[in-house]
Structures are given as C-alpha cells and as structure tokens.
Design an enzyme around this catalytic site. Sequence first.
Site, PDB file in Angstrom:
ATOM      1  CD  GLU A 126      19.082  19.513  26.894  1.00 32.04           C
ATOM      2  OE1 GLU A 126      18.873  18.459  26.256  1.00 32.04           O
ATOM      3  OE2 GLU A 126      20.187  20.078  26.899  1.00 32.04           O
ATOM      4  CB  SER A 127      21.342  15.043  29.061  1.00 32.67           C
ATOM      5  OG  SER A 127      20.929  14.885  27.721  1.00 32.67           O
ATOM      6  CB  CYS A 173      14.853  11.781  33.899  1.00 32.85           C
ATOM      7  SG  CYS A 173      14.140  12.120  32.265  1.00 32.85           S
ATOM      8  NE  ARG A 225      18.934  13.264  24.157  1.00 31.43           N
ATOM      9  CZ  ARG A 225      19.252  14.554  24.274  1.00 31.43           C
ATOM     10  NH1 ARG A 225      20.371  14.897  24.867  1.00 31.43           N
ATOM     11  NH2 ARG A 225      18.490  15.500  23.782  1.00 31.43           N
ATOM     12  CB  ILE A 284       8.914  14.201  32.109  1.00 36.93           C
ATOM     13  CG1 ILE A 284       7.810  14.155  33.158  1.00 36.93           C
ATOM     14  CG2 ILE A 284       8.896  15.519  31.330  1.00 36.93           C
ATOM     15  CD1 ILE A 284       7.975  15.152  34.294  1.00 36.93           C
ATOM     16  CG  HIS A 323      11.197  12.830  36.783  1.00 31.84           C
ATOM     17  ND1 HIS A 323      12.238  13.721  36.926  1.00 31.84           N
ATOM     18  CD2 HIS A 323      11.060  12.634  35.458  1.00 31.84           C
ATOM     19  CE1 HIS A 323      12.697  14.048  35.737  1.00 31.84           C
ATOM     20  NE2 HIS A 323      12.002  13.400  34.822  1.00 31.84           N
ATOM     21  CD  GLU A 350      12.434  13.805  40.664  1.00 35.05           C
ATOM     22  OE1 GLU A 350      12.545  14.393  39.570  1.00 35.05           O
ATOM     23  OE2 GLU A 350      12.619  12.569  40.786  1.00 35.05           O
TER      24      GLU A 350
END
Length: 195
Positions: free
Chosen positions: A47-48, A78, A106, A134, A170, A172
Amino acid sequence: MPVGVLAIQGDFEKHLDALARVGMEGVEVRSPEHLSKVERLILPGGESTTVGLLLQRYGLGEAIQDAAKRGMPMWGTCMGMILMARSIQGRENQYRLNLLDIEVARNAFGAQVHSFEDEVEIADLEEPVLGVFIRAPVVTQCGEGVRPLGQFQGKVVAVRQGALMGTSFHPELTDDTRLHSYFLEIEPTPVDSHG
C-alpha cells in the site's frame, strides 16, 4: 553482497523466495543500515500511502534516494513502481521517491476484485511473462531517458531507466524467475543529478 527487499509491508517474502530460486541471497531491508549492506534493492507490492509515510518516518526514503543516485540497481513492482515514480496522477501530495521519470495512475485496471492474470510481452525477453495484476498501476507518461519494456492492452506496464526498473504486475507471484534474473544482470548506473 545480497539483494535487499524492502520489508516494511506488502509481499516482500515472495520476492525473497524468488531470489532464492535463482540462487541469490535476499535480505529484508527496514532501515538505512540494512540498505547499506545490500548491492541492489527490490521495492515490492503493498500500500503506497502507508509505506511512503513509513519511509519518511524512518529516514529510509532518503537513504534509498541516495543509493539510487550512487547507482544501486532498484526494481519496483506495483506499489514499488508507484513509490519510485516522479508523479502520481491525482495524488500530487503523496510521498514518492522521484527516481523513475514516469507518471503513474494507481489502480488503473480497477479495484482488488478486478485483479487478473495475462501474458505480457517484455522487450528484452524472448517469451512473454505471466503478469499478475492486483490493483495495478499503469505508466501514463515516460520521460526522455525511460524505455518502455512491456505493454498490455496498449498501456505501459514495465519500464527501465538506467539501473532502475518498474513493473505494474507481480512476477514474484509466479514460478517464472526470468525478470528476477534480468534484474540481477543490471549494471549499477549512477543517476544523472540533473535529470
């Protein structure tokens, strides 16, 4: 030296797992001292707004900016790409590291319920990667020194500027470690202080 993964919040453990799969030691970075012991840094999803506030509070944001100026390779996925951006659409007052000369929007594909997976062509890879999106951002503007690496539905979702890299999705969260391997091959490149 090991690779650091910003471990304040978000899916940092998945990046540590991916690094282990390519034979690289990954360590959690939560302070300027931790950062000084790694040779490159991954800024994961999360969450930025929250992470930005914590980076400010603990002086880690400034340490990351200094490391980037000295040439440390960094990759934001992200949220990490949002934090690395020069500008965040509609969020002029949100804290950002101002490292990548990009503007981002965003949640460009919608809310959490609109998360999806699809193939993304990456310029420097022979085969597409599976993009896990996501609440993903997109790049709406690229500065002169920024090279788009990947697009999805006509939107830029991966970029590179010198030793800095950003992806909307993502990697990962998949078994494909090619982007992690690609990041590990990036040479340290000091940021032009006038750019």
